[in-house]
Design a protein around this motif. Structure first.
Motif, mmCIF file in Angstrom:
data_model
loop_
_atom_site.group_PDB
_atom_site.id
_atom_site.type_symbol
_atom_site.label_atom_id
_atom_site.label_comp_id
_atom_site.label_asym_id
_atom_site.label_seq_id
_atom_site.Cartn_x
_atom_site.Cartn_y
_atom_site.Cartn_z
ATOM 1 N N ALA A 6 0.724 -0.986 -0.155
ATOM 2 C CA ALA A 6 -0.072 -0.047 -0.009
ATOM 3 C C ALA A 6 0.827 1.227 -0.143
ATOM 4 C CB ALA A 6 -1.162 0.049 1.144
ATOM 5 N N LEU A 7 1.952 1.330 0.638
ATOM 6 C CA LEU A 7 2.826 2.392 0.916
ATOM 7 C C LEU A 7 3.484 2.731 -0.423
ATOM 8 C CD1 LEU A 7 4.238 4.445 2.725
ATOM 9 C CD2 LEU A 7 6.137 2.647 3.194
ATOM 10 N N PHE A 8 4.230 1.649 -1.188
ATOM 11 C CA PHE A 8 4.998 2.326 -2.230
ATOM 12 C C PHE A 8 4.495 2.754 -3.539
ATOM 13 C CE2 PHE A 8 7.905 -0.676 0.152
ATOM 14 C CZ PHE A 8 8.809 0.255 0.665
ATOM 15 N N SER A 59 7.843 5.730 11.263
ATOM 16 C CA SER A 59 7.467 7.269 11.263
ATOM 17 C C SER A 59 6.483 7.679 10.516
ATOM 18 C CB SER A 59 8.909 7.756 10.344
ATOM 19 O OG SER A 59 8.965 7.270 8.892
ATOM 20 N N PHE A 60 5.562 6.804 9.905
ATOM 21 C CA PHE A 60 4.195 7.441 9.184
ATOM 22 C C PHE A 60 3.176 7.391 10.168
ATOM 23 C CE2 PHE A 60 6.792 5.444 5.663
ATOM 24 C CZ PHE A 60 6.807 6.637 4.908
ATOM 25 N N SER A 61 2.487 8.340 10.370
ATOM 26 C CA SER A 61 1.156 8.466 11.365
ATOM 27 C C SER A 61 -0.040 7.552 11.044
ATOM 28 C CB SER A 61 0.795 9.780 11.297
ATOM 29 O OG SER A 61 0.008 10.153 10.054
ATOM 30 N N ARG A 87 -3.800 4.814 7.578
ATOM 31 C CA ARG A 87 -5.224 4.287 7.110
ATOM 32 C C ARG A 87 -5.816 4.776 6.001
ATOM 33 N NH1 ARG A 87 -10.275 6.578 11.173
ATOM 34 N NH2 ARG A 87 -11.944 6.261 9.328
ATOM 35 N N GLY A 88 -5.123 5.818 5.525
ATOM 36 C CA GLY A 88 -5.810 6.168 4.260
ATOM 37 C C GLY A 88 -4.986 5.476 3.122
ATOM 38 N N ILE A 89 -3.659 5.059 3.340
ATOM 39 C CA ILE A 89 -3.141 4.318 2.169
ATOM 40 C C ILE A 89 -3.700 2.925 2.278
ATOM 41 C CG2 ILE A 89 -1.041 5.831 2.011
ATOM 42 C CD1 ILE A 89 0.427 3.441 3.489
ATOM 43 N N TYR A 90 -4.012 2.429 3.302
ATOM 44 C CA TYR A 90 -4.618 0.960 3.404
ATOM 45 C C TYR A 90 -5.963 0.999 2.562
ATOM 46 C CZ TYR A 90 -1.497 -1.445 6.628
ATOM 47 O OH TYR A 90 -0.346 -2.018 7.169
ATOM 48 N N ARG A 91 -6.858 1.959 2.893
ATOM 49 C CA ARG A 91 -8.187 2.240 2.546
ATOM 50 C C ARG A 91 -8.291 2.241 1.043
ATOM 51 N NH1 ARG A 91 -9.454 6.677 4.663
ATOM 52 N NH2 ARG A 91 -8.810 7.756 2.946
ATOM 53 N N GLY A 115 12.200 14.383 7.296
ATOM 54 C CA GLY A 115 12.215 12.905 7.734
ATOM 55 C C GLY A 115 12.860 11.879 6.738
ATOM 56 N N TRP A 116 12.615 10.688 7.000
ATOM 57 C CA TRP A 116 12.995 9.658 6.193
ATOM 58 C C TRP A 116 12.481 9.732 4.533
ATOM 59 C CZ3 TRP A 116 16.385 5.617 6.729
ATOM 60 C CH2 TRP A 116 16.773 5.379 8.086
ATOM 61 N N LEU A 117 13.537 9.427 3.696
ATOM 62 C CA LEU A 117 12.993 9.289 2.233
ATOM 63 C C LEU A 117 13.084 7.841 2.343
ATOM 64 C CD1 LEU A 117 15.090 11.903 0.367
ATOM 65 C CD2 LEU A 117 12.453 11.943 0.705
ATOM 66 N N LEU A 118 12.002 7.016 1.474
ATOM 67 C CA LEU A 118 11.820 5.663 1.415
ATOM 68 C C LEU A 118 11.358 5.411 0.005
ATOM 69 C CD1 LEU A 118 11.608 2.794 2.817
ATOM 70 C CD2 LEU A 118 9.317 3.230 3.283
ATOM 71 N N GLY A 119 12.239 4.256 -0.403
ATOM 72 C CA GLY A 119 11.891 3.826 -1.669
ATOM 73 C C GLY A 119 11.811 2.314 -1.780
ATOM 74 N N HIS A 120 11.484 1.688 -2.889
ATOM 75 C CA HIS A 120 11.347 0.224 -3.125
ATOM 76 C C HIS A 120 11.552 -0.252 -4.471
ATOM 77 C CE1 HIS A 120 9.058 -3.384 -4.062
ATOM 78 N NE2 HIS A 120 9.739 -3.898 -2.895
ATOM 79 N N GLY A 121 12.237 -1.322 -4.699
ATOM 80 C CA GLY A 121 12.315 -1.830 -5.904
ATOM 81 C C GLY A 121 13.633 -2.222 -6.224
#
Length: 541
Positions: free
Chosen positions: A74-76, A200-202, A207-211, A107-113
């Protein structure tokens, strides 16, 4: 009570056989109560019932993704992080510089892949390249296979890692020729520390990204998901039960979710969830553990040396000592709990089957879910029958077959590559298969799951022509069952999920094409028209 809804179509795949039939079915209080011929739909209609006559539209059970890491999946794709494979280490760093402009805070910068095997120079990255672009801001880049974390020096400091820090059991820190940290954290180390980055995410952001993500899955015909722990360290598994509870309370949970926390000595985490979650939408059917890593990094536990060994006797390794795994699984089995074990190498599979055989002999079958092996990329041919006899579910992800069709032979040798992902043998020998994606390792696209199961070629390029060891493909009906009823078996809900039959929860999908009969060249153009959960439309085109 009278039926709330009557559904009728001339093309219904009920999941009980291999054919499409003209059927109608009545839904009452979220469950299917009666099934009849299409022409008998009028006999099912009671006072106040809504009739949905779909004509020739194709109807099948809702898909159940048996293996995802939902937080990451959901996050990426969201604005909170970025997804990028890249062509080189420098290319990935440049991408993160561009992404940083969309996240101007400190804050953190996060990547994936990223996958170095696809880079122009397939070398493991180091923190030096990230440090040059981000000397002060912490940056973390999670690998495409979700087993390795690449961070800069600021990230190491933020995580509390210095030259004297010991990695967690089952994990490692890469070091350079001088013995200094390179910023690459593998297996349990990467899994543990990425969890701290994600912290670090609220709650509101999560909740918003899961929905939004669950609605995206609904649009693909997915009505159930298994959220699997992504760490062998308890408490750092990323399954976030509090997010699910918030969605449930707000009536925003649009699919059935099954959570599998990490198995450790303290079983109260699972048992606490099971005591709270008894409804139809949210369950915690069992535990998850990791027995090995991935073959591309030589961390999958194999019985014979890798084809391109990095040292003499290179067979990978177990991430948890076999006797420790046996201790954990038997303790869970003694309390009636199912366990799902990550096993990619053939030796990991062999050892895990032995543990499950002993658990079944001593304690019988679990009270909720089923004992399950996750991934099973390589397997001793004789162990297939052992899986069937022990009632162990094979949770496999067909899109993994075509991530890199050259990699298995390169690392494991052609003699092992030709026996890998033997879906046909699982089906022939009576092993229950549960299909999924392992998202975000591959996208959660439902049609890709089916395509890779029966075509064994990449869903985007359709290569290799004729399929990669196409003798291991399964038919479309078997693939549809594995993606619904098979996954239901893995969570112990085979009597209420995965088929269109009396007593089943009314989770079904309406398609604009017959997934059993549409020509292969048109298959991926099929689209859902509507997705129903408990007889209620949760998505419509």
């Amino acid at each position: 009570m009278a039926a709330d809804l009557v559904v009728a179509s001339r093309r219904v795949f009920d999941g009980l056989g291999d054919e499409v039939d003209p059927l109608s079915f009545a839904v009452e209080d979220g469950r299917i109560t009666k099934v009849a011929h299409y022409d008998q739909a009028d006999e099912l209609v009671g006072p106040g019932a809504r009739v949905l006559d779909l004509g020739d539209a194709f109807v099948c059970p809702g898909f159940h993704d048996a293996h995802q890491h939902v937080l990451h999946a959901a996050l990426f794709p969201s604005a909170l992080a970025t997804e990028y494979r890249g062509t080189s280490e420098a290319d990935c760093v440049s991408h993160m510089v561009e992404f940083a402009r969309t996240r101007p805070a400190d804050g953190w910068l996060l990547g994936h892949g990223w996958r170095e095997t696809f880079w122009d120079s397939p070398m493991s990255p180091t923190r030096a390249s990230l440090d040059a672009a981000f000397p002060d801001r912490p940056v973390a880049m999670y690998s495409g296979d979700a087993h390795t974390l690449w961070v800069n020096s600021a990230g190491l400091r933020a995580l509390g890692i210095d030259e004297g820090t010991e990695p967690p059991a089952g994990g490692s820190f890469d070091r350079d020729a001088d013995g200094r940290l390179t910023g690459v954290l593998r297996e349990a180390a990467g899994m543990l520390y990425v969890g701290r980055v994600l912290g670090s995410f609220s709650m509101g952001e999560l909740r918003g990204i899961y929905r939004d993500y669950f609605r995206r899955l609904n649009a693909m015909g997915v009505t159930s998901v298994c959220d699997m722990a992504l760490s062998l360290v308890p408490g750092a598994d990323g399954i976030n039960p509090q997010v699910y509870e918030a969605l449930l309370q707000a009536d925003e949970l649009s699919l059935r979710a099954h959570l599998f926390p990490t198995l450790g000595d303290d079983q109260s985490i699972l048992e606490g969830l099971q005591s709270r979650w008894r409804g139809p939408l949210l369950r915690a059917p069992g535990f998850k553990q990791f027995f090995d890593g991935v073959s591309s990094q030589h961390t999958a536990w194999a019985s014979d040396e890798y084809a391109n060994p990095r040292f003499a006797g290179d067979v990978g390794r177990p991430t948890v000592a076999p006797e420790r795994m046996r201790e954990l699984v038997l303790a869970a089995a003694g309390r009636g709990h199912a366990v799902r074990i990550h096993t990619i190498g053939d030796e990991a599979v062999h050892a895990a089957v032995g543990i499950f055989e002993e658990a079944r002999r001593l304690f019988g079958t679990p009270s909720q879910g089923a004992n399950t092996l996750e991934h099973i990329e390589d397997i001793h041919p004789e162990d297939v029958a052992r899986l069937a006899r022990a009632g162990v579910v094979a949770s496999v992800q067909p899109p993994h077959v075509t991530i890199d069709v050259d990699q298995p032979a390169r690392d494991l040798g052609e003699w092992r590559a030709e026996r890998m992902w033997p879906f046909d043998e699982f089906a022939r020998q009576g092993v229950t298969m549960a299909f999924g994606t392992d998202a975000p390792v591959v996208p959660p696209n439902s049609l890709d799951v089916l395509w890779c199961a029966f075509e064994r070629s990449a869903p985007d390029t359709h290569l290799p022509t004729g399929g990669w060891y196409s003798q291991h493909a399964v038919g479309r009906a078997a693939a549809l069952r594995a993606y619904s009823a098979g996954s239901a078996a893995a969570v112990g809900r085979g009597r209420e999920l995965g088929a269109i039959a009396p007593g089943m929860l009314a989770d079904f999908v309406v398609w604009d094409a017959d997934l059993l009969e549409v020509p292969a060249e048109e298959f991926q153009r099929a689209r859902p028209m509507a997705t129903y959960l408990g007889g209620r439309a949760v998505w419509e085109a």
